[in-house]
Design a protein around this motif. Structure first.
Motif, PDB file in Angstrom:
ATOM      1  N   GLY A  12       0.834  -1.210   0.000  1.00  0.00           N
ATOM      2  CA  GLY A  12       0.000   0.000   0.000  1.00  0.00           C
ATOM      3  C   GLY A  12       0.861   1.249   0.000  1.00  0.00           C
ATOM      4  N   GLY A  16      -0.952   7.877   1.054  1.00  0.00           N
ATOM      5  CA  GLY A  16      -1.134   7.951   2.499  1.00  0.00           C
ATOM      6  C   GLY A  16       0.044   7.475   3.326  1.00  0.00           C
ATOM      7  N   ALA A  36       1.712  -1.959  -4.573  1.00  0.00           N
ATOM      8  CA  ALA A  36       0.315  -1.488  -4.529  1.00  0.00           C
ATOM      9  C   ALA A  36      -0.296  -1.815  -5.893  1.00  0.00           C
ATOM     10  CB  ALA A  36       0.243   0.013  -4.259  1.00  0.00           C
ATOM     11  N   ARG A  37      -1.558  -1.448  -6.078  1.00  0.00           N
ATOM     12  CA  ARG A  37      -2.190  -1.755  -7.372  1.00  0.00           C
ATOM     13  C   ARG A  37      -1.949  -0.653  -8.406  1.00  0.00           C
ATOM     14  NH1 ARG A  37      -7.965  -2.471  -4.844  1.00  0.00           N
ATOM     15  NH2 ARG A  37      -7.081  -0.602  -3.884  1.00  0.00           N
ATOM     16  N   LEU A  62       0.876  -5.052  -7.188  1.00  0.00           N
ATOM     17  CA  LEU A  62       0.456  -6.226  -6.410  1.00  0.00           C
ATOM     18  C   LEU A  62      -0.893  -5.955  -5.772  1.00  0.00           C
ATOM     19  CD1 LEU A  62       1.359  -9.011  -5.125  1.00  0.00           C
ATOM     20  CD2 LEU A  62       2.029  -7.666  -3.122  1.00  0.00           C
ATOM     21  N   VAL A  64      -2.866  -7.390  -2.872  1.00  0.00           N
ATOM     22  CA  VAL A  64      -2.593  -8.297  -1.751  1.00  0.00           C
ATOM     23  C   VAL A  64      -3.716  -9.311  -1.532  1.00  0.00           C
ATOM     24  CG1 VAL A  64      -1.088  -6.635  -0.569  1.00  0.00           C
ATOM     25  CG2 VAL A  64      -3.517  -6.761   0.062  1.00  0.00           C
ATOM     26  N   ARG A  65      -4.858  -9.085  -2.185  1.00  0.00           N
ATOM     27  CA  ARG A  65      -5.964 -10.041  -2.033  1.00  0.00           C
ATOM     28  C   ARG A  65      -5.717 -11.335  -2.794  1.00  0.00           C
ATOM     29  NH1 ARG A  65     -10.625  -6.098  -3.977  1.00  0.00           N
ATOM     30  NH2 ARG A  65      -8.982  -5.839  -5.522  1.00  0.00           N
ATOM     31  N   ALA A  91      -1.096  -2.050   3.526  1.00  0.00           N
ATOM     32  CA  ALA A  91      -2.233  -2.024   2.577  1.00  0.00           C
ATOM     33  C   ALA A  91      -3.524  -2.323   3.329  1.00  0.00           C
ATOM     34  CB  ALA A  91      -2.019  -3.046   1.467  1.00  0.00           C
ATOM     35  N   GLY A  92      -4.515  -1.482   3.134  1.00  0.00           N
ATOM     36  CA  GLY A  92      -5.786  -1.717   3.817  1.00  0.00           C
ATOM     37  C   GLY A  92      -6.778  -0.635   3.492  1.00  0.00           C
ATOM     38  N   SER A 143      -4.935  -0.093  13.987  1.00  0.00           N
ATOM     39  CA  SER A 143      -5.793   1.097  14.089  1.00  0.00           C
ATOM     40  C   SER A 143      -6.363   1.169  15.501  1.00  0.00           C
ATOM     41  CB  SER A 143      -6.947   0.979  13.095  1.00  0.00           C
ATOM     42  OG  SER A 143      -7.918   1.978  13.319  1.00  0.00           O
ATOM     43  N   PRO A 186      -2.993   3.876  14.615  1.00  0.00           N
ATOM     44  CA  PRO A 186      -3.390   5.291  14.684  1.00  0.00           C
ATOM     45  C   PRO A 186      -4.889   5.505  14.805  1.00  0.00           C
ATOM     46  CG  PRO A 186      -2.270   4.723  12.584  1.00  0.00           C
ATOM     47  CD  PRO A 186      -2.704   3.452  13.237  1.00  0.00           C
ATOM     48  N   GLY A 187      -5.214   6.708  15.293  1.00  0.00           N
ATOM     49  CA  GLY A 187      -6.584   7.230  15.179  1.00  0.00           C
ATOM     50  C   GLY A 187      -6.711   7.920  13.835  1.00  0.00           C
ATOM     51  N   THR A 191      -5.673  11.006   5.044  1.00  0.00           N
ATOM     52  CA  THR A 191      -5.123  10.363   3.835  1.00  0.00           C
ATOM     53  C   THR A 191      -6.302  10.178   2.874  1.00  0.00           C
ATOM     54  OG1 THR A 191      -5.634   8.156   4.681  1.00  0.00           O
ATOM     55  CG2 THR A 191      -3.457   9.048   5.249  1.00  0.00           C
ATOM     56  N   GLU A 192      -6.145   9.266   1.924  1.00  0.00           N
ATOM     57  CA  GLU A 192      -7.277   8.972   1.032  1.00  0.00           C
ATOM     58  C   GLU A 192      -8.268   7.989   1.669  1.00  0.00           C
ATOM     59  OE1 GLU A 192      -5.682   7.733  -2.772  1.00  0.00           O
ATOM     60  OE2 GLU A 192      -4.343   9.456  -2.817  1.00  0.00           O
TER      61      GLU A 192
END
Ligand code: NDP
Ligand code: 8X3
Length: 256
Positions: A12, A16, A36-37, A62, A64-65, A91-92, A143, A186-187, A191-192
């Motif tokens: 990812g 972000g 990332a994709r 990539l 990741v799924r 990535a998430g 998170s 994080p809280g 980011t996107e």
């Protein structure tokens, strides 16, 4: 501690927190593998990092799924003699914000497949090499949603609770191998993330951060770099990082 001669794989990395980690780790001297994709984003980042830092930057498209794609990707790195010293499982996504009784099952699949299964595929493929070498570091981006459950967020929170459990379990499973396992949780980070959560609705996404100062991706990257630069005998197991304006997932202070 600088990270010269260390190779860091960041999933990812196209936006972000992942992109900010790429910049922070490049500045610390690490060689990077960015996955990332979105290929165009990765290419632009690699060009910019390569021109400003004396580090090696490789990019890979990539998803990741895909269990097969992840296994092939890591096998190819191995065949090329590239050892991953630090894996940043970043990535998430959140997809949607709805009650369980009204949630969109496609949103659930996207979150579960990416945040839990994708993270596991990468971990399963990379950690055996670390164990064999007697050193390595897995840094998971969890998170506050892995510590609390908030309204309309049950499934996203479930995925981040799973990340917390995997983080704790992996630390137990690799105990004595020299591999370190950390989680940075994080809280609110600007980011996107919220644009993705609300399927492109920019206005609704902006409202999430209205009247408060969220964390920046760079704040989180600094925390990740802190974890990665502890001396070998020390390990940050879990780090909760919140904006000053946020006390808990839904307890935020907004200027009126
Ligand atoms: P962004 O949306 O800015 O970045 C998410 C990154 O994940 C992108 O680079 C995206 O790249 C990548 N990604 C998503 N799906 C896949 C996939 N299937 N395969 C590969 N890469 C994928 O959000 P953040 O930077 O905020 O999110 C990063 C992590 O931080 C996530 O795990 C998120 O849950 C976590 N987090 C975020 C917080 C926040 O408030 N922003 C707070 C706490 C945790 P691409 O689309 O190119 O594949
Ligand atoms: C992202 C932070 O509070 O939107 O993990 O879930 S939150």
């Amino acid at each position: 501690m600088n990270l010269d001669n260390k190779t860091v794989l960041i999933t990812g990395a196209s936006s972000g927190i992942g992109a900010a980690c790429a910049m922070a780790f490049a500045a610390a001297g690490a060689d990077l593998i960015l996955a990332a994709r979105r290929e165009d984003r990765l290419r632009t980042m690699a060009e910019s990092l390569g021109s400003t830092h004396d580090v090696n930057v490789r990019t890979y498209v990539l998803d990741v799924r895909s269990r097969e794609a992840v296994a092939t990707f890591v096998r190819n790195l191995d065949d090329d003699g590239i050892a991953i010293n630090i894996l940043i499982n970043n990535a998430g996504l959140a997809s949607g914000l709805a009650t369980v009784q009204e949630g969109d099952i496609d949103d659930w699949e996207a979150m579960i497949d990416t945040n839990i299964k994708g993270l596991l595929y990468l971990t399963r493929a990379v950690v055996p090499g670390m164990v064999e070498r007697g050193s390595g570091h897995v840094i998971n981006i969890g998170s506050i949603a892995g510590h609390e459950t908030y309204p309309n967020g049950a499934v996203y929170c479930a995925t981040k609770h799973a990340v917390a459990a995997i983080n704790r379990g992996l630390a137990i499973d690799t105990l004595g191998t020299g591999v370190r396992v950390s989680s940075v949780d994080p809280g609110l980070v600007n980011t996107e993330f919220s644009v993705v959560r609300f399927h492109g609705d920019q206005e609704r996404a902006a409202d999430v951060y209205k009247g408060l100062t969220p964390l920046s991706a760079e704040d989180v990257a600094e925390a990740v770099l802190f974890c990665a630069t502890r001396p070998p005998h020390a390990n940050v197991r879990e780090m909760i990082l919140m904006p000053t304006d946020q006390a808990a997932a839904v307890h935020v202070h907004r200027a009126t």
